[in-house]
Design an enzyme around this catalytic site. Structure first.
Site, mmCIF file in Angstrom:
data_model
loop_
_atom_site.group_PDB
_atom_site.id
_atom_site.type_symbol
_atom_site.label_atom_id
_atom_site.label_comp_id
_atom_site.label_asym_id
_atom_site.label_seq_id
_atom_site.Cartn_x
_atom_site.Cartn_y
_atom_site.Cartn_z
ATOM 1 N N ARG A 114 -58.679 115.627 69.825
ATOM 2 C CA ARG A 114 -59.058 116.608 71.024
ATOM 3 C C ARG A 114 -59.746 117.720 70.725
ATOM 4 N NH1 ARG A 114 -55.916 120.201 72.735
ATOM 5 N NH2 ARG A 114 -54.353 119.650 73.741
ATOM 6 N N GLU A 213 -57.704 120.538 82.748
ATOM 7 C CA GLU A 213 -57.043 121.936 82.100
ATOM 8 C C GLU A 213 -57.567 122.889 81.917
ATOM 9 O OE1 GLU A 213 -52.989 120.536 80.616
ATOM 10 O OE2 GLU A 213 -53.304 122.791 78.752
ATOM 11 N N ARG A 217 -62.888 118.204 77.937
ATOM 12 C CA ARG A 217 -62.365 117.635 77.337
ATOM 13 C C ARG A 217 -62.952 116.635 76.248
ATOM 14 N NH1 ARG A 217 -56.147 118.417 77.032
ATOM 15 N NH2 ARG A 217 -55.872 121.361 77.682
ATOM 16 N N CYS A 259 -54.518 126.713 79.281
ATOM 17 C CA CYS A 259 -53.333 127.503 78.672
ATOM 18 C C CYS A 259 -53.209 127.754 77.154
ATOM 19 C CB CYS A 259 -52.860 126.002 78.534
ATOM 20 S SG CYS A 259 -50.866 125.741 77.666
ATOM 21 N N ARG A 268 -56.299 119.158 69.451
ATOM 22 C CA ARG A 268 -54.768 118.126 68.731
ATOM 23 C C ARG A 268 -54.819 116.478 68.525
ATOM 24 N NH1 ARG A 268 -50.510 114.788 70.683
ATOM 25 N NH2 ARG A 268 -51.910 113.634 72.209
HETATM 26 P P1 ADP Z 1 -53.665 116.023 75.662
HETATM 27 O O1 ADP Z 1 -53.851 115.638 73.813
HETATM 28 O O2 ADP Z 1 -55.317 115.537 76.114
HETATM 29 O O3 ADP Z 1 -53.043 117.422 75.351
HETATM 30 P P2 ADP Z 1 -51.579 114.166 76.280
HETATM 31 O O4 ADP Z 1 -50.424 114.372 75.523
HETATM 32 O O5 ADP Z 1 -51.733 114.148 77.708
HETATM 33 O O6 ADP Z 1 -52.966 114.749 76.385
HETATM 34 O O7 ADP Z 1 -52.763 112.976 76.112
HETATM 35 C C1 ADP Z 1 -53.720 112.491 76.945
HETATM 36 C C2 ADP Z 1 -53.881 111.307 76.402
HETATM 37 O O8 ADP Z 1 -54.127 110.320 75.632
HETATM 38 C C3 ADP Z 1 -52.764 110.120 76.927
HETATM 39 O O9 ADP Z 1 -52.627 108.738 77.014
HETATM 40 C C4 ADP Z 1 -52.065 109.438 75.438
HETATM 41 O O10 ADP Z 1 -51.629 109.067 75.536
HETATM 42 C C5 ADP Z 1 -53.708 109.404 74.739
HETATM 43 N N1 ADP Z 1 -53.304 109.813 73.017
HETATM 44 C C6 ADP Z 1 -52.481 110.581 72.522
HETATM 45 N N2 ADP Z 1 -52.934 110.361 71.254
HETATM 46 C C7 ADP Z 1 -53.352 109.176 70.898
HETATM 47 C C8 ADP Z 1 -53.535 108.057 70.051
HETATM 48 N N3 ADP Z 1 -53.553 109.181 68.651
HETATM 49 N N4 ADP Z 1 -53.975 107.450 70.136
HETATM 50 C C9 ADP Z 1 -54.475 106.650 71.347
HETATM 51 N N5 ADP Z 1 -53.655 107.396 72.697
HETATM 52 C C10 ADP Z 1 -53.660 108.994 72.682
HETATM 53 C C1 CIR Z 2 -45.199 124.063 79.883
HETATM 54 O O1 CIR Z 2 -45.288 125.936 79.985
HETATM 55 O O2 CIR Z 2 -44.949 123.785 79.711
HETATM 56 C C2 CIR Z 2 -46.563 123.745 80.135
HETATM 57 N N1 CIR Z 2 -47.019 124.599 81.427
HETATM 58 C C3 CIR Z 2 -47.478 123.154 79.538
HETATM 59 C C4 CIR Z 2 -47.245 123.511 77.892
HETATM 60 C C5 CIR Z 2 -48.379 123.382 76.822
HETATM 61 N N2 CIR Z 2 -49.142 121.821 77.409
HETATM 62 C C6 CIR Z 2 -50.110 121.976 78.192
HETATM 63 O O3 CIR Z 2 -50.952 123.268 77.341
HETATM 64 N N3 CIR Z 2 -51.064 120.926 77.556
#
Ligand code: ADP
Ligand code: CIR
Length: 344
Positions: A114, A213, A217, A259, A268
């Protein structure tokens, strides 16, 4: 809002706490950006949530300048990115040296990449007004309605979405969760669920979150470990959307995000991977992930716990490295993890 120097609990280890001196607080306390975002709002999340790792959010591009006495050392500390450094973008999938690290589907459940994007000329989510949020939603929906072929799909606003559908989309890892307390304290959940939504193509390999956020995205994902296909699809989608939406980009900091952890590439790249043998050797696993600059999360998103030996492994570096390098980090680290898992 309290105007005195914040109280930090003894077990608070945020970068906010580390870098907020009394001098900086006194200098910035009454500062307010052109979109009306105050310094006290910028640090509110880290004060309310003492377990924050960072603790600050930007309300607009100007926040990164006006509050730079605090933001610059936090960015330097988190990203290892000094004021002498400049971010460079490289979005060409042909530069990526990867194969599917798990062609027999023994370890990798799914791959997801993403990027966060925000719109040039708009405040970021913490300072956006309800009206502006709706304008953003309209702009994004218009942009995605031009997509054709495998990227074409449907937009589903969160307002009016039934609970069952919302729950299923979250459980299946397609949709953001509701009510994150870090985002909440940063003002990112104001007017919820107005202006928020999700777009996806028919087979849910290309998705777009609106006004979470970050304003956009942009997500590419699919089962298995075909990282190159996931990256290529994402880059095609990003360049298509950019034809109608000007993204907020800073010459030094790259793509600007609410952020500071997401600055630069705002990317990511992750796999959900089953590593049952390494799961009981967490120190060894951590050594490998540290070597390749990777982050370990639980599989239900940030701040979730890991589940039965399945991990979310992603690039930890985002600023001062290119998009191609982010994905390469993830790929190289995943290859090393699988190799070690097979040895055990
Ligand atoms: P972001 O990646 O957008 O920063 P999160 O870590 O909260 O935020 O992940 C968002 C969603 O994407 C969550 O439901 C997570 O389980 C899903 N996700 C992240 N990586 C994968 C992956 N490799 N395969 C499937 N789902 C994923
Ligand atoms: C923190 O400071 O722990 C939260 N504000 C999350 C920081 C990193 N995560 C994010 O941006 N998704």
């Amino acid at each position: 809002m309290d105007n005195s120097f914040p109280v930090f609990e003894s077990d608070c280890h945020s970068l906010l706490r580390r870098h907020l001196t009394r001098d900086i607080f006194d200098t910035l306390r009454d500062c307010i950006t052109g979109s009306g975002y105050t310094f006290l709002q910028a640090i509110q999340s880290g004060i309310v949530n003492q377990d924050s790792s960072i603790g600050v959010y930007a309300g607009d591009a100007e926040s990164y300048q006006l509050f730079s006495e605090l933001f610059t050392p936090i960015i330097a500390d988190y990203h290892g990115f000094s004021t002498a450094d400049t971010h460079l973008s490289h979005l060409d999938p042909s530069a990526l040296k990867v194969q599917n690290p798990d062609p027999e589907n023994r370890y990798i459940l799914s791959t997801r990449i993403r990027v966060g994007r925000n719109i040039d000329g708009m405040p970021l989510g913490p300072a956006v007004s309800r009206y502006q949020r709706r304008v953003i939603e309209e702009q994004v929906v218009a942009a995605v309605s031009n997509l054709t072929g495998k990227l074409s799909g449907t937009y589903f606003p969160l307002s009016g979405m039934d609970e069952e559908t919302q729950h299923r989309l979250i459980e299946d890892h397609f949709l953001f969760k509701e009510g994150d307390r870090f985002l909440d304290a940063a003002g990112l959940n104001r007017d919820w669920p107005d202006g928020r939504g999700i777009f996806h193509n028919t087979d849910k390999t290309f998705l777009l979150w609106v006004n979470e956020e970050d304003q956009l995205r942009i997500i590419s994902m699919q089962p298995g470990g075909d990282i190159k296909t996931v990256f290529s699809r994402l880059m095609t989608a990003v360049s298509e959307i950019e034809k109608s939406i000007p993204f907020l980009y800073d010459q030094r900091l790259g793509y600007l995000t609410s952020c500071p952890t997401n600055l630069g590439t705002a990317m990511r790249a992750s796999v959900h991977i089953r590593l049952p043998k390494l799961a009981v050797k967490r120190t060894e696993m951590k050594q490998i992930t540290d070597t390749y600059h990777l982050q370990i999360r639980g599989i239900h998103g940030e701040h979730s716990e890991d589940e039965s030996g399945i991990y979310d492994i992603s690039n930890g570096r985002r600023l001062g490295v290119t998009e191609v390098e982010c994905v390469q980090d993830m790929y190289d680290g995943v290859v090393a993890l699988i190799k070690r898992e097979e040895e055990l």
